[in-house]
Design a protein around this motif. Structure first.
Motif, mmCIF file in Angstrom:
data_model
loop_
_atom_site.group_PDB
_atom_site.id
_atom_site.type_symbol
_atom_site.label_atom_id
_atom_site.label_comp_id
_atom_site.label_asym_id
_atom_site.label_seq_id
_atom_site.Cartn_x
_atom_site.Cartn_y
_atom_site.Cartn_z
ATOM 1 N N LEU A 81 -15.132 -18.777 59.009
ATOM 2 C CA LEU A 81 -14.062 -19.384 59.883
ATOM 3 C C LEU A 81 -13.683 -18.796 60.254
ATOM 4 C CD1 LEU A 81 -15.264 -23.450 59.862
ATOM 5 C CD2 LEU A 81 -16.066 -21.898 61.045
ATOM 6 N N LEU A 82 -12.599 -18.101 59.401
ATOM 7 C CA LEU A 82 -11.304 -17.133 59.446
ATOM 8 C C LEU A 82 -11.633 -15.854 59.852
ATOM 9 C CD1 LEU A 82 -9.051 -17.756 56.259
ATOM 10 C CD2 LEU A 82 -8.748 -18.565 58.594
ATOM 11 N N ARG A 83 -12.545 -15.506 59.616
ATOM 12 C CA ARG A 83 -12.765 -14.265 60.164
ATOM 13 C C ARG A 83 -13.975 -14.202 61.394
ATOM 14 N NH1 ARG A 83 -17.970 -11.333 57.318
ATOM 15 N NH2 ARG A 83 -19.159 -12.804 58.754
ATOM 16 N N ASP A 84 -14.357 -15.591 61.733
ATOM 17 C CA ASP A 84 -14.940 -15.979 63.305
ATOM 18 C C ASP A 84 -13.306 -16.377 63.904
ATOM 19 O OD1 ASP A 84 -17.298 -15.729 64.359
ATOM 20 O OD2 ASP A 84 -17.051 -18.117 65.239
ATOM 21 N N GLY A 85 -12.300 -16.120 63.868
ATOM 22 C CA GLY A 85 -11.212 -15.951 65.053
ATOM 23 C C GLY A 85 -10.344 -17.380 64.140
ATOM 24 N N SER A 86 -10.687 -18.786 63.574
ATOM 25 C CA SER A 86 -10.076 -19.711 63.123
ATOM 26 C C SER A 86 -8.337 -19.212 62.763
ATOM 27 C CB SER A 86 -11.094 -20.864 62.322
ATOM 28 O OG SER A 86 -11.640 -21.477 63.106
ATOM 29 N N VAL A 87 -7.610 -19.786 63.504
ATOM 30 C CA VAL A 87 -5.885 -20.229 63.207
ATOM 31 C C VAL A 87 -6.319 -20.548 61.411
ATOM 32 C CG1 VAL A 87 -3.624 -20.170 63.743
ATOM 33 C CG2 VAL A 87 -5.369 -19.249 65.160
ATOM 34 N N SER B 150 -12.253 -4.908 64.663
ATOM 35 C CA SER B 150 -10.396 -5.562 64.350
ATOM 36 C C SER B 150 -10.693 -5.958 63.237
ATOM 37 C CB SER B 150 -10.544 -7.090 65.395
ATOM 38 O OG SER B 150 -11.629 -8.029 64.580
ATOM 39 N N ASP B 151 -9.627 -6.086 62.439
ATOM 40 C CA ASP B 151 -9.518 -6.448 61.276
ATOM 41 C C ASP B 151 -9.999 -7.635 60.828
ATOM 42 O OD1 ASP B 151 -5.615 -5.157 60.980
ATOM 43 O OD2 ASP B 151 -7.884 -4.236 60.883
ATOM 44 N N MET B 152 -9.701 -8.812 61.435
ATOM 45 C CA MET B 152 -10.626 -10.367 61.231
ATOM 46 C C MET B 152 -12.543 -9.811 61.080
ATOM 47 S SD MET B 152 -8.119 -12.299 60.221
ATOM 48 C CE MET B 152 -9.602 -13.159 60.126
ATOM 49 N N GLU B 153 -12.697 -8.447 61.109
ATOM 50 C CA GLU B 153 -14.269 -8.641 61.653
ATOM 51 C C GLU B 153 -14.542 -7.426 60.712
ATOM 52 O OE1 GLU B 153 -15.603 -9.009 65.932
ATOM 53 O OE2 GLU B 153 -14.824 -6.622 65.452
ATOM 54 N N LYS B 154 -14.098 -6.969 59.353
ATOM 55 C CA LYS B 154 -13.935 -5.852 58.601
ATOM 56 C C LYS B 154 -14.498 -6.899 57.542
ATOM 57 C CE LYS B 154 -10.572 -2.548 60.290
ATOM 58 N NZ LYS B 154 -8.886 -1.837 59.983
ATOM 59 N N LYS B 155 -15.345 -6.040 56.941
ATOM 60 C CA LYS B 155 -15.605 -6.521 55.543
ATOM 61 C C LYS B 155 -15.561 -5.704 54.115
ATOM 62 C CE LYS B 155 -20.086 -8.383 57.105
ATOM 63 N NZ LYS B 155 -21.632 -8.285 57.325
ATOM 64 N N THR B 156 -15.131 -6.524 53.048
ATOM 65 C CA THR B 156 -14.833 -4.997 52.247
ATOM 66 C C THR B 156 -16.184 -5.425 51.117
ATOM 67 O OG1 THR B 156 -12.261 -5.846 52.196
ATOM 68 C CG2 THR B 156 -12.693 -5.045 50.049
ATOM 69 N N PRO B 157 -16.597 -4.415 50.576
ATOM 70 C CA PRO B 157 -18.012 -4.706 50.022
ATOM 71 C C PRO B 157 -18.173 -4.195 48.545
ATOM 72 C CG PRO B 157 -18.273 -2.005 51.152
ATOM 73 C CD PRO B 157 -17.083 -3.163 51.615
ATOM 74 N N ALA B 158 -16.509 -4.163 47.997
ATOM 75 C CA ALA B 158 -16.235 -3.836 47.008
ATOM 76 C C ALA B 158 -17.229 -5.084 45.545
ATOM 77 C CB ALA B 158 -15.001 -3.762 46.647
ATOM 78 N N SER B 159 -17.031 -5.837 46.273
ATOM 79 C CA SER B 159 -17.318 -7.063 45.239
ATOM 80 C C SER B 159 -18.340 -8.428 46.006
ATOM 81 C CB SER B 159 -16.085 -7.696 44.592
ATOM 82 O OG SER B 159 -16.536 -8.410 43.114
ATOM 83 N N THR B 160 -19.385 -8.701 45.076
ATOM 84 C CA THR B 160 -19.547 -9.863 45.549
ATOM 85 C C THR B 160 -19.484 -11.270 44.828
ATOM 86 O OG1 THR B 160 -21.354 -9.577 43.816
ATOM 87 C CG2 THR B 160 -21.862 -9.099 46.016
ATOM 88 N N SER C 82 -11.545 -14.013 51.420
ATOM 89 C CA SER C 82 -10.198 -13.777 51.657
ATOM 90 C C SER C 82 -10.290 -15.878 52.369
ATOM 91 C CB SER C 82 -9.486 -13.330 52.701
ATOM 92 O OG SER C 82 -8.651 -13.592 53.214
ATOM 93 N N THR C 83 -8.403 -16.773 51.928
ATOM 94 C CA THR C 83 -8.693 -17.960 53.410
ATOM 95 C C THR C 83 -7.498 -17.911 53.868
ATOM 96 O OG1 THR C 83 -7.648 -18.399 50.935
ATOM 97 C CG2 THR C 83 -9.988 -19.249 51.675
ATOM 98 N N SER C 84 -7.273 -16.430 54.395
ATOM 99 C CA SER C 84 -5.372 -16.304 54.970
ATOM 100 C C SER C 84 -5.569 -15.561 56.222
ATOM 101 C CB SER C 84 -4.354 -16.414 54.206
ATOM 102 O OG SER C 84 -3.773 -16.398 55.336
ATOM 103 N N MET C 85 -5.146 -15.959 57.138
ATOM 104 C CA MET C 85 -4.905 -14.511 58.625
ATOM 105 C C MET C 85 -4.113 -14.425 58.090
ATOM 106 S SD MET C 85 -7.085 -16.000 61.016
ATOM 107 C CE MET C 85 -5.848 -15.238 63.281
ATOM 108 N N SER C 86 -3.428 -13.973 57.107
ATOM 109 C CA SER C 86 -2.347 -13.020 56.980
ATOM 110 C C SER C 86 -2.940 -11.932 55.943
ATOM 111 C CB SER C 86 -0.951 -13.392 56.003
ATOM 112 O OG SER C 86 -2.355 -13.665 54.712
ATOM 113 N N GLU C 87 -4.529 -11.791 55.638
ATOM 114 C CA GLU C 87 -5.777 -10.763 55.024
ATOM 115 C C GLU C 87 -5.961 -9.645 56.262
ATOM 116 O OE1 GLU C 87 -6.006 -10.306 52.136
ATOM 117 O OE2 GLU C 87 -5.270 -12.665 51.022
#
Length: 428
Positions: free
Chosen positions: A245-251, A2-12, A18-23
């Protein structure tokens, strides 16, 4: 994926977290996440375990006091001892929900530490009680003050850990209840040998109550209310705490308290399913935590040996608790692990119901190991289960409060059983 489980490895760079569910993509720095988790495991989890050890000791120390002539010294008649155990669960069950909502509203730092300090004072005052009425008032206060603690800490831990980390962490914390049973037995073993004009059971209340007051006072300074308020986390680690926590599913993370949102948790059939599970699993837990010393005592041992022989079943129970919950988190499975945990104390109770314990002491003692091995596991699995399936923080606080409260009310069934005849100990 799912989108919420994707990672963007472009930067550390932790700033890109991200801290928003809209991401649509959330990246979490693995090194920062490991550092964050290690700090939470080191700073918060052990201290919460110490607080819950105090909670469990002060809840169940009547059982140890009973073996030292507590009931005789207090001039109890009839079922007054059973009433002390039973009535404790009334405020302990009904106040879970409101106290857990207060924990969400004002933060664990203030609510959990205040509850710990106040019930410690009440536990200490038990040493001064001289009759049933005085002890009953103190036990009602202790029951009410302890009500929000377990529910509050389960909700509190859900603010720091992901769903596949929660059951094992709750078990590490909850395992202190079994360590408390072993610790209380060892402490009672030593205290009851003190020669003094003060009775041994009074020394037990004084020592255990004083320890709780000290721990509660330290908690005001020690516990942060949320990950964002941790003074010992770096900014990168605070960002990771939100993002994972957002990636894990929190709203949303760090939601403001909203009573209407909290009450929305009670819509739908799942609420009643979890409520039924919470009510039924609590019987084995209450029986084991409240009556194990009395059950051992029916085998004909002295007061000193009775308290000493409760240590081994509880120590084995801790090992089984940690193994089962680790497996549940690792395989991300709850149902079969919960069923296995419920079967263990059921078999133990059936054995005790069908044998002559005085003639078959070894078999009876083995049954107590089964009870201790399974009685504590369901609390960890059930409450990590419904917390994992509830994404809104306000709803999580309300649901945890009501389910823990239902479990505490179920303790009335076991506490209403007289501890005198062994056959009554396993009614539920």
């Amino acid at each position: 994926m799912s989108d919420m489980e994707k990672k963007t490895p472009a930067s550390t760079d932790p700033e890109v977290v991200s801290t928003s569910m809209s991401e649509t993509a959330i990246y979490v720095d693995e090194a920062a996440e490991k550092s964050y988790r290690r700090k939470i495991d080191t700073y918060i989890l052990p201290f919460l375990s110490l607080m819950y050890l105090c909670n469990s000791v002060d809840r169940s120390n009547l059982s140890n006091a009973y073996t030292d002539g507590f009931a005789t010294d207090m001039h109890f008649v009839g079922q007054e001892y059973s009433l002390l155990l039973l009535l404790f669960y009334i405020p302990n069950g009904f106040l879970d929900l409101p106290l857990n909502l207060l924990t969400k509203r004002y933060g664990a730092r203030w609510i959990l530490s205040s509850l710990c300090t106040l019930w410690g004072i009440m536990s200490l005052l038990q040493a001064a009680a001289t009759n049933f009425a005085g002890m009953l008032v103190l036990r009602l206060f202790i029951g009410g003050l302890e009500a929000g603690f377990f529910a509050g800490t389960v909700f509190y831990l859900s603010l720091f850990y992901k769903r596949n980390e929660l059951a094992f962490r709750i078990a590490l914390y909850f395992g202190s209840a079994q360590i408390a049973a072993a610790f209380s037995g060892l402490l009672a073993f030593g205290v009851f040998q003190i020669e003094s004009h003060i009775r041994g059971w009074q020394w037990l209340f004084i020592i255990e109550g004083s320890l709780t007051v000290v721990v509660g006072a330290v908690a005001f300074w020690w516990l942060p209310s949320t990950p964002s308020g941790c003074r010992w986390l770096t900014e990168a680690e605070k960002s990771v705490a939100r993002a994972r926590l957002l990636r894990d599913g929190s709203v949303e993370v760090d939601e403001k308290f909203n009573f209407k949102a909290a009450m929305s948790a009670f819509k739908g059939w799942r609420m009643w399913t979890y409520a039924l599970i919470s009510f039924t699993y609590a019987g084995a837990f209450s029986t084991t935590s409240s009556f194990l010393p009395q059950i051992v005592g029916r085998l004909g041992f002295s007061t000193v040996k009775t308290n000493l022989w409760t240590v081994a079943p509880n120590c084995v129970g801790v090992v089984v608790l940690l193994a089962v919950t680790w497996s549940s988190d690792h395989f991300r499975e709850r149902t079969f692990h919960l069923t296995f945990a419920l079967i263990l104390p059921l078999v133990g109770m059936i054995i005790l119901a069908t044998i002559n314990v005085l003639e078959q002491k070894g078999v009876a003692y083995f049954a107590m190991f089964l009870m201790a091995a399974g009685a504590y596991i369901p609390s960890c699995i059930v409450h990590s289960w419904h917390n994992s399936n509830t994404l809104n923080e306000n709803s999580r606080a309300a649901m945890t409060g009501i389910y823990v409260g239902i479990g505490n009310l179920a303790g009335i069934m076991t506490s209403g059983s007289s501890p005198k005849p062994l056959r009554n100990v396993h009614i539920c």
